[in-house]
Design a protein around this motif. Structure first.
Motif, PDB file in Angstrom:
ATOM      1  N   ASP A  29     -30.153 -64.247 -36.663  1.00 47.27           N
ATOM      2  CA  ASP A  29     -31.005 -64.850 -35.622  1.00 47.27           C
ATOM      3  C   ASP A  29     -32.502 -64.756 -35.933  1.00 47.27           C
ATOM      4  O   ASP A  29     -33.287 -64.234 -35.148  1.00 47.27           O
ATOM      5  N   ASN A  30     -32.918 -65.199 -37.087  1.00 42.21           N
ATOM      6  CA  ASN A  30     -34.330 -65.208 -37.505  1.00 42.21           C
ATOM      7  C   ASN A  30     -34.929 -63.824 -37.703  1.00 42.21           C
ATOM      8  O   ASN A  30     -36.150 -63.687 -37.795  1.00 42.21           O
ATOM      9  N   ASN A  31     -34.114 -62.792 -37.711  1.00 39.54           N
ATOM     10  CA  ASN A  31     -34.557 -61.430 -38.018  1.00 39.54           C
ATOM     11  C   ASN A  31     -33.797 -60.953 -39.241  1.00 39.54           C
ATOM     12  O   ASN A  31     -32.789 -61.536 -39.631  1.00 39.54           O
ATOM     13  N   VAL A  32     -34.266 -59.880 -39.838  1.00 38.33           N
ATOM     14  CA  VAL A  32     -33.567 -59.289 -40.971  1.00 38.33           C
ATOM     15  C   VAL A  32     -32.925 -57.994 -40.501  1.00 38.33           C
ATOM     16  O   VAL A  32     -33.619 -57.080 -40.042  1.00 38.33           O
ATOM     17  N   GLN A  45     -28.740 -45.596 -41.317  1.00 38.71           N
ATOM     18  CA  GLN A  45     -29.576 -46.232 -40.293  1.00 38.71           C
ATOM     19  C   GLN A  45     -29.255 -47.713 -40.234  1.00 38.71           C
ATOM     20  O   GLN A  45     -28.898 -48.319 -41.244  1.00 38.71           O
ATOM     21  N   GLU A  46     -29.462 -48.274 -39.037  1.00 41.89           N
ATOM     22  CA  GLU A  46     -29.333 -49.707 -38.848  1.00 41.89           C
ATOM     23  C   GLU A  46     -30.442 -50.167 -37.927  1.00 41.89           C
ATOM     24  O   GLU A  46     -30.761 -49.486 -36.955  1.00 41.89           O
ATOM     25  N   GLY A  47     -31.014 -51.313 -38.239  1.00 40.44           N
ATOM     26  CA  GLY A  47     -32.042 -51.859 -37.380  1.00 40.44           C
ATOM     27  C   GLY A  47     -32.505 -53.207 -37.885  1.00 40.44           C
ATOM     28  O   GLY A  47     -31.926 -53.762 -38.821  1.00 40.44           O
ATOM     29  N   PHE A  48     -33.552 -53.716 -37.265  1.00 39.45           N
ATOM     30  CA  PHE A  48     -34.022 -55.057 -37.569  1.00 39.45           C
ATOM     31  C   PHE A  48     -35.495 -55.076 -37.932  1.00 39.45           C
ATOM     32  O   PHE A  48     -36.267 -54.228 -37.497  1.00 39.45           O
ATOM     33  N   TYR A  49     -35.848 -56.088 -38.714  1.00 38.63           N
ATOM     34  CA  TYR A  49     -37.232 -56.396 -39.044  1.00 38.63           C
ATOM     35  C   TYR A  49     -37.519 -57.813 -38.569  1.00 38.63           C
ATOM     36  O   TYR A  49     -36.665 -58.707 -38.676  1.00 38.63           O
ATOM     37  N   LYS A  50     -38.719 -58.015 -38.062  1.00 38.09           N
ATOM     38  CA  LYS A  50     -39.177 -59.339 -37.661  1.00 38.09           C
ATOM     39  C   LYS A  50     -40.577 -59.517 -38.233  1.00 38.09           C
ATOM     40  O   LYS A  50     -41.456 -58.688 -37.972  1.00 38.09           O
ATOM     41  N   ASP A  51     -40.766 -60.531 -39.011  1.00 34.95           N
ATOM     42  CA  ASP A  51     -42.062 -60.791 -39.654  1.00 34.95           C
ATOM     43  C   ASP A  51     -42.568 -59.579 -40.421  1.00 34.95           C
ATOM     44  O   ASP A  51     -43.752 -59.238 -40.385  1.00 34.95           O
ATOM     45  N   GLY A  52     -41.658 -58.869 -41.095  1.00 34.53           N
ATOM     46  CA  GLY A  52     -42.017 -57.722 -41.925  1.00 34.53           C
ATOM     47  C   GLY A  52     -42.245 -56.422 -41.185  1.00 34.53           C
ATOM     48  O   GLY A  52     -42.590 -55.415 -41.793  1.00 34.53           O
ATOM     49  N   LYS A  53     -42.055 -56.416 -39.864  1.00 29.76           N
ATOM     50  CA  LYS A  53     -42.249 -55.201 -39.064  1.00 29.76           C
ATOM     51  C   LYS A  53     -40.933 -54.786 -38.424  1.00 29.76           C
ATOM     52  O   LYS A  53     -40.119 -55.643 -38.057  1.00 29.76           O
ATOM     53  N   VAL A  54     -40.746 -53.460 -38.282  1.00 25.86           N
ATOM     54  CA  VAL A  54     -39.548 -53.005 -37.581  1.00 25.86           C
ATOM     55  C   VAL A  54     -39.600 -53.561 -36.161  1.00 25.86           C
ATOM     56  O   VAL A  54     -40.649 -53.570 -35.516  1.00 25.86           O
ATOM     57  N   HIS A  55     -38.442 -54.051 -35.709  1.00 26.88           N
ATOM     58  CA  HIS A  55     -38.417 -54.716 -34.409  1.00 26.88           C
ATOM     59  C   HIS A  55     -37.003 -54.649 -33.844  1.00 26.88           C
ATOM     60  O   HIS A  55     -36.034 -54.898 -34.546  1.00 26.88           O
ATOM     61  N   GLY A  56     -36.904 -54.286 -32.595  1.00 23.25           N
ATOM     62  CA  GLY A  56     -35.597 -54.224 -31.948  1.00 23.25           C
ATOM     63  C   GLY A  56     -34.973 -52.842 -32.047  1.00 23.25           C
ATOM     64  O   GLY A  56     -35.631 -51.853 -32.362  1.00 23.25           O
ATOM     65  N   LYS A  57     -33.692 -52.798 -31.799  1.00 15.71           N
ATOM     66  CA  LYS A  57     -32.937 -51.541 -31.742  1.00 15.71           C
ATOM     67  C   LYS A  57     -32.774 -50.933 -33.135  1.00 15.71           C
ATOM     68  O   LYS A  57     -32.462 -51.633 -34.090  1.00 15.71           O
ATOM     69  N   TRP A  58     -33.009 -49.600 -33.218  1.00 17.62           N
ATOM     70  CA  TRP A  58     -32.759 -48.837 -34.441  1.00 17.62           C
ATOM     71  C   TRP A  58     -31.877 -47.655 -34.101  1.00 17.62           C
ATOM     72  O   TRP A  58     -32.085 -46.978 -33.084  1.00 17.62           O
ATOM     73  N   VAL A  59     -30.899 -47.402 -34.962  1.00 16.90           N
ATOM     74  CA  VAL A  59     -29.978 -46.287 -34.776  1.00 16.90           C
ATOM     75  C   VAL A  59     -29.886 -45.522 -36.088  1.00 16.90           C
ATOM     76  O   VAL A  59     -29.758 -46.129 -37.154  1.00 16.90           O
TER      77      VAL A  59
END
Length: 115
Positions: A29-32, A45-59
């Motif tokens: 969905d447009n995130n990494v 660890q699991e999480g998302f990047y948006k535009d090169g920045k950590v973004h959203g839920k991280w576990v």
């Protein structure tokens, strides 16, 4: 207790930004979505990047698959409530603009159900 909590938070933050050899990236969905692994193949660890920045839920998980921390970033900034599990404690850290606003801790008899 606060010193231990801050040390844990700093260690987690360092791991989030550390470059790992054992990782996987995929577009969702447009995130990494980033997944980092221990040497034994277990998810670290699991999480998302948006535009090169950590973004959203991280576990983050320990080597046995138990949750160590759970929280959320908003464009690289820690936000809201983060949870940190240790041997028999659960700590809730409330962030405002990546700064610790408050800390609450509870002792638990067993953390076997934290997954």
């Amino acid at each position: 207790m606060k010193k231990l909590m801050l040390l844990g938070i700093m260690m987690f933050s360092g791991v989030v930004f550390a470059q790992e050899k054992d990782h996987k990236y995929e577009v969702v969905d447009n995130n990494v979505k980033a997944t980092y692994f221990y040497e034994n193949g277990a998810v670290k660890q699991e999480g998302f990047y948006k535009d090169g920045k950590v973004h959203g839920k991280w576990v983050a998980y320990d080597v046995n698959g138990n949750k160590q921390s759970l929280g959320e970033y908003n464009n690289g900034v820690k936000t809201g409530k983060w949870f940190f599990w240790t041997d028999n404690n659960l700590s809730e850290v409330d962030y405002s603009d990546s700064r610790v606003a408050s800390v609450k801790s509870w002792k638990q008899d067993a953390l076997a159900n934290r997954n």
